[in-house]
Design a protein around this motif. Structure first.
Motif, short mmCIF file in Angstrom:
data_model
loop_
_atom_site.label_atom_id
_atom_site.label_comp_id
_atom_site.label_asym_id
_atom_site.label_seq_id
_atom_site.Cartn_x
_atom_site.Cartn_y
_atom_site.Cartn_z
N THR A 80 0.76 -1.19 0.03
CA THR A 80 0.00 -0.01 -0.05
C THR A 80 0.90 1.22 -0.02
OG1 THR A 80 -1.51 -1.10 1.26
CG2 THR A 80 -1.83 1.18 1.04
N VAL A 81 1.81 1.20 0.84
CA VAL A 81 2.93 2.46 0.95
C VAL A 81 3.54 2.67 -0.29
CG1 VAL A 81 4.79 3.50 2.30
CG2 VAL A 81 2.70 2.38 3.62
N LEU A 100 1.68 9.56 -2.54
CA LEU A 100 2.03 10.14 -1.48
C LEU A 100 3.29 10.03 -0.64
CD1 LEU A 100 -1.71 10.20 0.31
CD2 LEU A 100 -0.40 12.28 -0.53
N ALA A 116 0.57 20.69 4.66
CA ALA A 116 -0.38 21.03 3.55
C ALA A 116 0.28 21.43 2.38
CB ALA A 116 -1.40 22.10 4.18
N TYR A 117 -0.42 21.34 1.09
CA TYR A 117 0.31 21.87 0.23
C TYR A 117 1.45 21.11 -0.50
CZ TYR A 117 -3.31 25.36 1.27
OH TYR A 117 -4.37 26.02 1.36
N ASP A 118 1.47 19.66 -0.16
CA ASP A 118 2.17 18.90 -0.60
C ASP A 118 3.74 19.34 -0.16
OD1 ASP A 118 0.65 17.39 -1.84
OD2 ASP A 118 0.75 18.60 -3.76
N ARG A 140 4.68 17.72 3.03
CA ARG A 140 4.78 16.64 3.94
C ARG A 140 6.09 15.98 3.81
NH1 ARG A 140 0.67 15.25 1.09
NH2 ARG A 140 -0.71 16.33 2.26
N LEU A 158 4.05 12.29 7.18
CA LEU A 158 3.07 11.39 6.61
C LEU A 158 2.62 10.24 7.50
CD1 LEU A 158 1.54 10.85 3.91
CD2 LEU A 158 3.52 9.31 3.31
N TYR A 192 3.02 10.21 10.73
CA TYR A 192 2.06 11.00 11.90
C TYR A 192 0.75 11.14 11.71
CZ TYR A 192 0.51 14.43 15.47
OH TYR A 192 -0.36 15.03 16.52
N ASP A 193 0.59 11.49 10.30
CA ASP A 193 -1.04 11.55 10.05
C ASP A 193 -1.46 10.30 9.91
OD1 ASP A 193 -0.84 14.55 9.78
OD2 ASP A 193 -0.58 14.34 7.68
N ASN A 194 -0.86 9.28 9.65
CA ASN A 194 -1.57 8.02 9.39
C ASN A 194 -1.77 7.45 10.64
OD1 ASN A 194 -2.25 6.91 6.22
ND2 ASN A 194 -0.46 8.38 6.34
N VAL A 226 -0.93 0.37 8.42
CA VAL A 226 -0.02 1.03 7.56
C VAL A 226 0.82 2.14 8.05
CG1 VAL A 226 -0.64 2.92 5.80
CG2 VAL A 226 -2.08 0.88 5.97
N LEU A 272 5.14 2.42 7.51
CA LEU A 272 5.67 3.75 6.87
C LEU A 272 6.90 3.89 7.91
CD1 LEU A 272 2.85 6.29 6.55
CD2 LEU A 272 4.78 6.07 5.04
N GLN A 318 -6.75 13.83 18.71
CA GLN A 318 -5.76 13.26 19.07
C GLN A 318 -5.52 12.84 20.55
OE1 GLN A 318 -2.59 15.14 17.04
NE2 GLN A 318 -3.62 14.64 15.02
N GLN A 375 -6.62 24.06 3.42
CA GLN A 375 -7.02 22.67 3.28
C GLN A 375 -7.05 22.14 4.89
OE1 GLN A 375 -3.72 20.96 1.08
NE2 GLN A 375 -3.78 18.94 2.05
N LEU A 427 -10.27 14.11 5.23
CA LEU A 427 -8.92 14.45 4.80
C LEU A 427 -8.60 14.32 3.16
CD1 LEU A 427 -6.55 12.78 7.61
CD2 LEU A 427 -6.69 15.12 6.91
N HIS A 477 -7.86 17.35 0.80
CA HIS A 477 -6.46 17.30 -0.08
C HIS A 477 -6.79 17.25 -1.62
CE1 HIS A 477 -2.51 15.78 -0.96
NE2 HIS A 477 -2.96 14.81 -1.85
N SER A 523 -7.98 20.94 -2.92
CA SER A 523 -7.16 22.07 -2.47
C SER A 523 -6.02 22.30 -3.50
CB SER A 523 -6.57 21.99 -1.25
OG SER A 523 -7.64 22.07 -0.43
N PRO A 524 -5.80 23.45 -4.04
CA PRO A 524 -6.38 24.74 -3.46
C PRO A 524 -7.59 24.92 -4.10
CG PRO A 524 -4.35 25.22 -4.71
CD PRO A 524 -4.53 23.69 -4.48
N GLY A 550 -5.01 2.34 2.08
CA GLY A 550 -4.26 3.40 1.44
C GLY A 550 -3.74 4.31 2.56
N LEU A 551 -3.13 5.41 1.95
CA LEU A 551 -2.35 6.39 3.12
C LEU A 551 -3.51 7.63 2.94
CD1 LEU A 551 1.30 6.31 1.73
CD2 LEU A 551 0.08 5.48 3.90
N VAL A 552 -3.45 8.18 4.26
CA VAL A 552 -4.16 9.50 4.34
C VAL A 552 -3.24 10.63 4.11
CG1 VAL A 552 -6.01 8.54 5.72
CG2 VAL A 552 -4.05 9.71 6.61
N PRO A 553 -3.62 11.80 3.37
CA PRO A 553 -2.69 12.78 3.23
C PRO A 553 -2.37 13.56 4.42
CG PRO A 553 -4.60 13.29 2.06
CD PRO A 553 -4.61 11.75 2.52
#
Lengths: 327, 411
Positions: free
Chosen positions: A96-97, A102, A271-273, A275, A280, A282-284, A293, A297, B68, B180, B376, B380, B383-384, B408-411
């Protein structure tokens, strides 16, 4: 400190090449080839193990267990929100990763931040180290001033940068006509690199300063007498002699920069790519609560870091810390 | 307030240890800035006749941070998690993970007696009540009466009015959330619902996102490409919108009612000119469906004092506390009859009728344990705002389908 030890070892090696060769040979032959140990040596060895056992157990408990548990989790489908659906899935999480754009994008962003920020830090750090080394007056003051950014908590510094680049309220944003660089990928990465460089250049300078102490003054004077310019002395004399210190500094900084998390978390939160791989992960793990998953990572990040360290030690082997041959 | 919390903690601790005296309950909730929650905790503790004291444990201000912290403690089975303030989008997740206790049917009926059905639905998962509505929330279209004589009813009318104001050189921005984050998902959800569709099916198991979703994306793009868009739209959250509106650069604002007390305090002259109406719709003649928000209170699954916690929740969500939360903190109450209570309206809630209408037509965000990942992916992918396109919807459908399966991964 590592550097100083390095130097000492080098001295020993030169003093008795015979012993070193024998030692190497013994290592090659391995344990079986050795002469049998006396009873006293065995007892001493056992005592040694007993004495270091507490430390080993503590290290295993705090590092090996979590790492092992992360590897175990990475092979499971394990999502805190769907506890009933947990099952063993083999390497599916890694699939998956690795098949997700991403991950590759975060890896690229992390690599770009690492390479650019460490390169700038090296050049600036070297300049600062030379300034600290050569300073005749106010040496203590100069060193203190240079170290201030490194003494500031990263999150606090990052908030400073974030507010500075926020339109309407930030002085830097106002300077560039109410620019909002944190809302755009390339500029956002630029601000992240800037914050990193500002923050950790002093650390780089400190490591390089330790290396500068290795350069004998007579050698520089001799080079001067031979007519070497300042630039030639830097390139031909100082840098080669500093090589062990430079490699330590670069290795430390590359590994640190690769794990960048806190400044990005504060500046853009990914945000805005913008990361990094750590963001990544942390978010997951913490937002999506997908421990399977997320753990895969973490393991992948661990492997990449290990690979980088390996390449450093092998590729530049001769003088890297832990390298055996110091010539 | 800190002193009050400490004092509560001190007397609660001594009581719990001895077996006699009040039980100490901990209420995990965000830092409500007017202090209304702390007062509610103190009043309920005092009114419990020594059964319990409520200590407030303050969570971060942003909902991601709150979630969290809650989740981390719940996953570790922290027994101090007595009363949990849950955002309306977390109910399914907390219920499914076994972190919140369901209320028995009879108790659920008593606890939610007289409350708005739409708000109660946000605390319900698979026909069981897991969280009692504390406050609800809905966005209105706020506009400047001095600039806009006739408030727009549709999205297109709003953009046309803004364009005309721009040509006249007057303040013309439409202030709406575009960063976002969750607020952008809320905007998308409101638009999809107002176009007559939804993001997931009713069970929250399949992706829908049909023609109404295309209409919603077109609406986002229409605003992005028009002079009505604030230049910093792609970085704006609710509070940035409020600030921009208060400083006078905007003619319209899509936001929650907290902006009204704020404007009266920061710019009383402009506050005089603030008008309100329903969220703009995408289908002329049909009502809009803005997204319902708010907070609900749940009993933690690992709490050792669940009966006391349920009683405390009944008190905190009671009438007097709801009125104070509304007047002091601007939080819309969940008790239905307050919206027609003239004393309440005159007491500082003039837009009660508009909110009531909005709540009756309100849409809910997708109800699924995987909501966070779904949100998310939406924020994602779209955006924008200036790059949102109907072509990205198929990509979004795939990403959401994966998120529902926790693939899958989340952004």
């Amino acid at each position: 400190m590592t550097v100083a030890v390095d130097g000492a070892e080098r001295g020993n090696g030169r003093g008795s090449p015979e012993t070193e060769r024998q030692g190497n040979e013994a290592k090659r032959r391995g344990r079986r080839g050795r002469a049998p140990l006396s009873a006293r040596a065995r007892a001493e060895r056992r005592l040694g193990w007993v004495l270091c056992a507490p430390a080993v157990i503590v290290i295993l408990a705090v590092t090996a267990y979590p790492v092992g548990y992360a590897v175990y989790l990475s092979l499971q489908r394990y999502d805190l929100r769907f506890p009933a659906d947990s099952e063993f899935v083999g390497l599916a999480n890694y699939g998956t990763v690795l098949s997700s754009s991403l991950w590759w994008q975060a890896l690229a962003v992390t690599a770009v931040i690492t390479v650019i920020s460490v390169a700038i830090q090296f050049v600036l750090g070297l300049a600062l180290a030379l300034a600290m080394h050569r300073a005749m007056i106010g040496r203590g003051l100069i060193r203190t001033v240079i170290l201030i950014p490194y003494g500031i908590v990263t999150v606090v510094a990052a908030f400073g940068w974030r507010y500075a680049w926020t339109p309407d309220t930030g002085y830097l944003s106002g300077l560039f006509g109410d620019a909002a660089p944190l809302t755009e990928q390339v500029q956002g990465i630029g601000v992240i690199v800037l914050a990193e460089v500002w923050k950790t250049t002093p650390f780089m300078a400190l490591l390089l300063l330790a290396g500068l102490a290795l350069v004998p003054e007579d050698l520089l004077r001799a080079a001067k007498v031979d007519g070497a310019t300042a630039w030639q002395r830097l390139i031909r004399v100082i840098l080669p002699l500093m090589k062990p210190a430079i490699l330590v500094a670069l290795l430390f900084r590359v590994l640190d920069a690769f794990r960048i998390f806190d400044s990005i978390y504060v500046l853009t939160a990914g945000a805005y790519d913008t990361r990094s791989v750590s963001i990544l992960g942390y978010d997951n793990l913490f937002t999506a609560l997908n421990l399977g998953v997320g753990s895969s990572l973490s393991v992948l990040i661990f492997l990449v870091v290990a690979l980088v360290a390996f390449v450093f030690v092998r590729g530049f082997g001769a003088a890297a810390p832990g390298g055996e041959d110091h010539r | 307030m800190l002193a009050a919390v400490l004092a509560l903690g001190a007397c609660g601790g001594s009581g719990a240890g001895g077996g006699a005296g009040p039980v100490r309950l901990t209420w995990y909730v965000y830092n409500e800035s007017s202090g209304a929650f702390a007062k509610a905790a103190a009043d309920c503790s005092a009114g419990s006749n020594g059964r319990y004291t409520i200590g407030v444990n303050v969570l971060p201000n942003d909902s991601d941070g709150q979630r969290q912290q809650l989740v981390r403690r719940l996953a570790a089975e922290d027994s101090s998690m007595d009363i949990l303030a849950l955002d309306v989008t977390w109910t399914a997740e907390f219920a499914e993970a076994g972190w919140a206790m369901p209320f028995p049917a009879a108790q659920a009926r008593t606890l939610t007696d007289g409350m708005l059905p739409a708000a109660v639905e946000t605390g319900t998962w698979e026909d069981q009540l897991y969280a009692v509505p504390l406050n609800t929330n809905a966005q209105l279209l706020w506009y400047r009466k001095d600039l806009v004589p006739q408030p727009p009813r549709t999205w297109d009318e709003m953009l046309t009015a803004a364009r005309r104001l721009a040509e006249e050189g007057k303040p013309h921005y439409v202030e709406v959330q575009g960063a976002q984050y969750e607020g952008y998902t809320v905007l998308f959800n409101s638009l999809v619902a107002s176009a007559g569709g939804q993001i997931l099916n009713d069970d929250g198991t399949e992706v829908e996102l049909g023609a109404p979703a295309e209409r919603a994306v077109e609406a986002i793009r229409a605003l992005a490409d028009s002079p009505a868009a604030d230049p910093s739209w792609s970085n704006q959250r609710e509070d940035d919108n409020r600030l921009a509106f208060e400083t006078g650069s905007a003619a319209f604002q899509l936001n929650y009612p907290f902006i009204y007390p704020s404007a009266r305090q920061n710019n009383p002259e402009l506050a005089e000119q603030i008008g309100w109406t329903q969220w703009p719709t995408l289908v002329p003649g049909q009502p809009s469906h803005s997204t319902i928000g708010g907070y609900n209170l749940a009993v933690g699954a690992h709490s050792r004092h669940q009966a006391e916690a349920a009683d405390a929740i009944a008190c905190i969500t009671g009438r007097d506390n709801q009125i104070r939360n509304a007047i002091d903190g601007g939080l819309p109450p969940t008790l239905e009859d307050l919206y027609t209570d003239q004393r309440f309206i005159d007491g500082g809630y003039p837009f009660a009728a508009a909110i009531y209408t909005a709540l009756q037509n309100a849409s809910v965000r997708p109800q699924t344990p995987a909501y966070q990942s779904v949100s998310l992916q939406i924020a994602h992918t779209l955006s924008p705002p200036s790059s949102a396109s109907t072509g990205r919807l198929s990509q979004l459908r795939g990403a959401i389908a994966d998120a529902l399966e926790s693939k899958g991964l989340v952004p």
